[in-house]
Design an enzyme around this catalytic site. Sequence first.
Site, PDB file in Angstrom:
ATOM      1  CB  ILE A 122      10.097 -38.482  -1.113  1.00 15.01           C
ATOM      2  CG1 ILE A 122      10.464 -39.893  -0.640  1.00 15.01           C
ATOM      3  CG2 ILE A 122       9.122 -38.559  -2.278  1.00 15.01           C
ATOM      4  CD1 ILE A 122       9.294 -40.665  -0.060  1.00 15.01           C
ATOM      5  CB  CYS A 123      11.505 -34.602  -5.164  1.00 15.46           C
ATOM      6  SG  CYS A 123      11.113 -33.060  -6.029  1.00 15.46           S
ATOM      7  CG  MET A 124       6.315 -36.294  -3.141  1.00  9.09           C
ATOM      8  SD  MET A 124       5.408 -37.560  -2.170  1.00  9.09           S
ATOM      9  CE  MET A 124       3.750 -36.841  -2.150  1.00  9.09           C
TER      10      MET A 124
END
Length: 371
Positions: free
Chosen positions: A299-301
Site C-alpha cells: 500500500i502506497c502510504m
Amino acid sequence: MACLARLRDDTRFLETTFPPNHRRFQIVSATVDEVSCRFLIGGGGGAGPAGDASNEAAVVFTANFSESYPQTAPIWFTESEISPIAAILERLSETTKGNYNICKQMRILITELCRECRLPVPDEVFRIDEYLHGKNDQMEVDSSDEDPDEFHYEMELTEPSETQAKEDCEGIDTEHLLTLEKLKQSQRLEFERGSVSGSVQATDRLMKELRDIYRSSSFKQGIYSVELVNDSLYEWNIKLFKVDSDSALYNDLVAYKKDGFDHILLNCTFKETFPFEPPFVRIIHPVISGGYVLAGGAICMELLTKHGWSSAYGLESLILQIAATLVKGKARIQFGAAKTQYSLARAHQSFKSLIMIHEKNGWFTPPKEDG
C-alpha cells in the site's frame, strides 16, 4: 522491589503536582503500568504548535511502562496528528538513559509543549527538579544495586496486581481475554526456555495495542477483526469488513459475498524495533485496482514508511486510515483476477521501489478539497 516503590512515589508526586484541575497540564490517571495526562493549549494566549492551524484545545498523552523500566524509557503515544507533537514524543523515546525517569520525561514533555505553543512554562515544573534532587541519593543506590538484566527478569516473573489485572480485563470479551492469557503464557514459556522472540518494548506495545483493539467500539461493531498468525504477536491478519457505504468499494464488497468472501484481508508484520519502525502491511485478497495499492498488494502510504511513521500512532488508527485511503483512492475489486498477482516477495519489492521514488521526488499532498 525498590524500583516499583520509587515508581509509585513518582506517580503520586505527579498526580499531586498536576491535578485534574491544573490550568495547563493535568494528570488524568496514574498507575505503575501507565500514566495518562492532558496538555491544555487554549485559555492561555498560546498560538498552538508551530505550523498547525487546528489549535486543539487539549492533547491527551499516555506513557506506558514496559517491564524493563527504568532501564528503558516509557512508551509514549497520543491520538494527536500534529507533527511537532509527534516529534516531541520521538525525542522522549530517544533521549539518554539519565532521562528515562517518568518525572524527567514529564518535565521535558511540558517544557517542549510550552515552547512549541509559545506558552509560559508552569511554575510546578520547577518543583520536579526539587523533587528529583531530594530523591537523588535513593536513585543512585537503586541503580547501583540492580543489574539491568536481573531487573528485567524479575519484572517478567512478577504477577500483575489484582487491581491492574482487573483494569486489563475491563471491556474485553471472554474469547479475547483467553487469547491475551495464551499470549502471556507463551511469553513466560519462551522466557523460561531462554528463547524469547522479538523485544521487550515491541512485545509490551503490541500487547497494549491488542488490548486496546479488543476494547474498541470499531472492533466490537465488526468494522474489522484481528487474528494472530500462528499465535504470533508479531504477525496479524486483519479482515476489513466495512468501508464508507457511499463508495464503489462498498458495493464491490457486497458483490464479493457471492464469491464466498465478505472482507478485504490485510497482513501486518512487526519487527522487534516496533513501535519505532512501522509495520509492513499488504493486501492478501482480493486483488484491487486503485486505492493506492501497489503490485504485490503493498500500500502506497507515507504513514507506512520510516519517514512518515511515528511511535505515537496506534494500530487501530492505522487500520481505519488504511480503509479510508482505499476509499479515497477509488479502490475497486478486480473480480476474476488471478490470486497469484499478490505475494509477499512482490509486495516487498514494489514497496521498496516506492520508497526510492519518493525519497527522490518527495510525497504528493493532495489539495484540501480532495480530503
